[in-house]
Scaffold this motif. Structure first.
Motif, PDB file in Angstrom:
ATOM      1  N   VAL A 374      84.376  77.658  79.835  1.00 32.56           N
ATOM      2  CA  VAL A 374      83.474  76.497  79.938  1.00 32.56           C
ATOM      3  C   VAL A 374      83.654  75.831  81.301  1.00 32.56           C
ATOM      4  O   VAL A 374      82.690  75.507  81.994  1.00 32.56           O
ATOM      5  N   LYS A 375      84.897  75.665  81.699  1.00 33.67           N
ATOM      6  CA  LYS A 375      85.154  74.985  82.973  1.00 33.67           C
ATOM      7  C   LYS A 375      84.715  75.829  84.158  1.00 33.67           C
ATOM      8  O   LYS A 375      84.346  75.285  85.200  1.00 33.67           O
ATOM      9  N   ARG A 376      84.744  77.145  84.012  1.00 37.55           N
ATOM     10  CA  ARG A 376      84.253  77.992  85.114  1.00 37.55           C
ATOM     11  C   ARG A 376      82.749  77.840  85.285  1.00 37.55           C
ATOM     12  O   ARG A 376      82.238  77.750  86.396  1.00 37.55           O
ATOM     13  N   VAL A 377      82.027  77.783  84.160  1.00 39.32           N
ATOM     14  CA  VAL A 377      80.569  77.586  84.255  1.00 39.32           C
ATOM     15  C   VAL A 377      80.304  76.242  84.945  1.00 39.32           C
ATOM     16  O   VAL A 377      79.471  76.141  85.852  1.00 39.32           O
ATOM     17  N   LEU A 378      81.036  75.223  84.533  1.00 38.45           N
ATOM     18  CA  LEU A 378      80.868  73.896  85.135  1.00 38.45           C
ATOM     19  C   LEU A 378      81.167  73.930  86.636  1.00 38.45           C
ATOM     20  O   LEU A 378      80.421  73.380  87.450  1.00 38.45           O
ATOM     21  N   ALA A 379      82.245  74.602  87.000  1.00 35.79           N
ATOM     22  CA  ALA A 379      82.687  74.598  88.403  1.00 35.79           C
ATOM     23  C   ALA A 379      81.751  75.401  89.305  1.00 35.79           C
ATOM     24  O   ALA A 379      81.581  75.066  90.475  1.00 35.79           O
ATOM     25  N   GLN A 380      81.151  76.446  88.768  1.00 30.05           N
ATOM     26  CA  GLN A 380      80.422  77.365  89.646  1.00 30.05           C
ATOM     27  C   GLN A 380      78.901  77.211  89.578  1.00 30.05           C
ATOM     28  O   GLN A 380      78.164  78.061  90.075  1.00 30.05           O
ATOM     29  N   THR A 381      78.440  76.159  88.911  1.00 23.22           N
ATOM     30  CA  THR A 381      76.996  75.910  88.836  1.00 23.22           C
ATOM     31  C   THR A 381      76.727  74.454  89.208  1.00 23.22           C
ATOM     32  O   THR A 381      77.671  73.684  89.391  1.00 23.22           O
ATOM     33  N   SER A 382      75.452  74.104  89.280  1.00 23.24           N
ATOM     34  CA  SER A 382      75.096  72.704  89.540  1.00 23.24           C
ATOM     35  C   SER A 382      73.954  72.318  88.607  1.00 23.24           C
ATOM     36  O   SER A 382      72.979  73.066  88.454  1.00 23.24           O
ATOM     37  N   SER A 383      74.095  71.162  87.960  1.00 24.70           N
ATOM     38  CA  SER A 383      73.045  70.705  87.034  1.00 24.70           C
ATOM     39  C   SER A 383      73.137  69.187  86.909  1.00 24.70           C
ATOM     40  O   SER A 383      74.181  68.606  87.213  1.00 24.70           O
ATOM     41  N   GLY A 384      72.040  68.558  86.446  1.00 22.98           N
ATOM     42  CA  GLY A 384      72.061  67.102  86.273  1.00 22.98           C
ATOM     43  C   GLY A 384      73.075  66.686  85.227  1.00 22.98           C
ATOM     44  O   GLY A 384      73.814  65.723  85.395  1.00 22.98           O
ATOM     45  N   GLY A 385      73.101  67.429  84.119  1.00 16.57           N
ATOM     46  CA  GLY A 385      74.048  67.148  83.044  1.00 16.57           C
ATOM     47  C   GLY A 385      74.668  68.439  82.555  1.00 16.57           C
ATOM     48  O   GLY A 385      74.059  69.517  82.672  1.00 16.57           O
ATOM     49  N   PHE A 386      75.848  68.327  81.997  1.00 15.49           N
ATOM     50  CA  PHE A 386      76.530  69.528  81.498  1.00 15.49           C
ATOM     51  C   PHE A 386      77.212  69.153  80.195  1.00 15.49           C
ATOM     52  O   PHE A 386      77.870  68.114  80.101  1.00 15.49           O
ATOM     53  N   CYS A 387      77.047  70.006  79.196  1.00 13.08           N
ATOM     54  CA  CYS A 387      77.772  69.768  77.954  1.00 13.08           C
ATOM     55  C   CYS A 387      78.433  71.064  77.531  1.00 13.08           C
ATOM     56  O   CYS A 387      77.760  72.095  77.384  1.00 13.08           O
ATOM     57  N   GLY A 388      79.730  71.026  77.378  1.00 17.34           N
ATOM     58  CA  GLY A 388      80.466  72.194  76.917  1.00 17.34           C
ATOM     59  C   GLY A 388      80.598  72.165  75.413  1.00 17.34           C
ATOM     60  O   GLY A 388      80.994  71.151  74.839  1.00 17.34           O
TER      61      GLY A 388
END
Ligand code: NAD
Length: 453
Positions: A374-388
């Protein structure tokens, strides 16, 4: 003849008089808004039922309650927000006062969409009134029943010398936009967002654009398919998929797809019954135009769940598509309906690459038992909001900002990392109880499995 000139002149004069500036005036407007919601709750619920077949549950949690929460937040913080903010000084200014004063913009235009026609009209209005602005509100002409209440009833609760509702579709809004405003807050689709921004640019008016797009949902091999399916289905089919932050498509391996499909079917049956069409919890498509657009998308890939539609009722069943090609329309445009395509990827790297090759999404979801993933997706992408590990739960926090990349958040991403196995108490149930709606049982509302009553 210009139909808006007199109204705008009146509002400008009111702003110039300074009457919107005192905290007492702002608080009175916010309290008026709260009274509007309380006094007309049933009327609003009926209008939302007519416009979108919105259930009382969805109307309560995603329209009325959320607007009230915003009002309460503004009332609680109004004086703190209005306070001058002291700033550090240098040697030469030690004896002086240095501070930031927050000022209202002046005349604010709010242009709203139809999908949450109460929430997305009133929540920006709360901010504009709390900041001491005069406001022109342009509700969506598409959600006609709600528009009528906003036009006819809402003004009675606000100071009409400082606030006006104007009606109309693209043509009238285009005319309205020829005027100079001091701030424009627009929620809608990116095509219209460009029109609004171009019109604002002529007057150098600052804008907030709350737009839509495609929100990817990555599902890792290491997951509990039923938990994921419950959460994805709940957030995809809420408001019949007509939600800007809904998971738009799933990215997963073929193996995970095989495990996910029966779980999605179970979730849909649990939420909407064997015959979703007769479920009071499933919304309808807002208009014939959107119904036809969505029915066209059913021809993409292969339907494995749902796929039924009925134009007479603007009904589209909760649907899942597989074997979808990236080049097909369902993967090119924002779906904004109860259709969930699954696109296969072979690895996490491929999923991240898929996401990064496209426009930065308004919201991004990643499901995995592994926090690392989950944290890799967060770290390697960009979005207005993120929910794991959940759907748009990040929207429930007023402590997080909201918006897409570049239009509002200025390089921030609002993040909520949910614990996949957490013992959940359904927050909406306590809200329902508070709202006196306990008669609505879990059998008739979609509550994710695992959420305790
Ligand atoms: P829309 O852009 O068609 O309409 C929004 C508003 O713009 C309406 O009030 C409409 O009257 C006006 N409008 C439409 N065409 C216009 C034109 N040519 N010139 C001037 N004004 C015009 O959007 P919609 O169909 O009402 O809403 C759906 C879209 O909104 C989706 O893309 C969705 O993702 C997006 N949306 C975004 C958010 C967010 O917060 N980011 C929230 C809800 C919806």
């Amino acid at each position: 003849m210009d139909p808006f000139a007199d109204t705008l002149r009146r509002l400008r004069e009111a702003f110039g008089s300074g009457r919107t500036r005192p905290a007492e005036f702002r608080a009175a407007q916010l309290k008026g808004l709260g009274r509007f919601l309380r006094d007309n709750k049933q009327l609003l619920q009926e209008a939302l039922l007519q416009d979108l077949h919105k259930s009382a549950f969805e109307a309560e949690v995603s329209e009325i309650r959320i607007s009230q929460i915003e009002i309460d937040l503004a009332l609680r913080n109004l004086r703190a927000w209005m306070k001058d903010e002291k700033v550090p000084k240098n040697l030469a200014t030690q004896l002086d006062s240095a501070f930031i004063r927050k000022e209202p913009f002046g005349l604010v235009l709010i242009i709203a969409p139809w999908n949450y026609p109460v929430n997305l009209t009133l929540v920006p209005l709360v901010g504009a009134l709390a900041a001491g602005n005069c406001v022109v509100l342009k509700p969506s002409e598409v959600s006609r029943s709600t528009e009528k209440i906003l036009a006819e009833v809402l003004p009675r609760y606000l100071d009409q010398s400082c606030f006006a509702v104007v009606l109309g579709g693209p043509q009238e809004t285009g005319q309205l936009l020829e005027h100079k405003f001091d701030y424009i807050f627009f929620t809608g689709n990116p095509r219209v967002g460009r029109i609004v921004m171009a019109a604002a640019a002529k007057h150098l008016t600052p804008v907030t654009l709350e737009l839509g797009g495609k929100n990817p949902c990555y599902v890792d091999d290491d997951c509990d398919p039923q938990t994921v399916a419950n959460r994805v289905a709940w957030f995809r089919y809420f408001n019949s998929g007509q939600t800007c932050v809904a998971p738009d498509y799933v990215l997963c391996s073929p193996d995970t797809q095989e495990r996910l499909l029966p779980a999605l079917q179970r979730a849909i049956t649990r939420f909407y019954g064997e015959d979703p069409r007769s479920s009071p919890s499933l919304g309808r498509i807002i208009s014939e135009k959107h119904f036809r657009r969505l029915r066209g998308l059913l021809g993409c890939g292969r339907v494995v769940i749902g796929g039924q539609s009925d134009e007479s009722d603007r009904y589209i069943a909760p649907t899942v598509l597989v074997d979808v090609q990236e080049t097909e329309p369902v993967m090119q445009e924002e779906i904004f309906g109860p259709i969930l395509p699954i696109v296969n990827v072979r690895s996490l790297d491929e999923a991240i690459d898929f996401i990064n090759r496209r426009e930065k999404p308004l919201a991004l979801y990643a499901f995995s038992n592994s926090n690392q993933v989950v944290k890799r997706v967060l770290a390697q992408t960009s979005s207005g909001g993120f929910c794991g590990n959940d759907g748009f739960m990040h929207m429930t926090l007023t402590s997080l900002p909201f918006g897409g990349v570049a239009h509002f958040t200025d390089g921030e991403t609002e993040v909520l990392l949910c614990v996949i196995g957490r013992a959940q108490v359904c927050p909406t149930c306590s809200q329902l109880a508070a709202a006196g709606l306990t008669a609505v049982s879990h059998a008739t509302v979609q509550v994710p499995v695992g959420w305790a009553a």
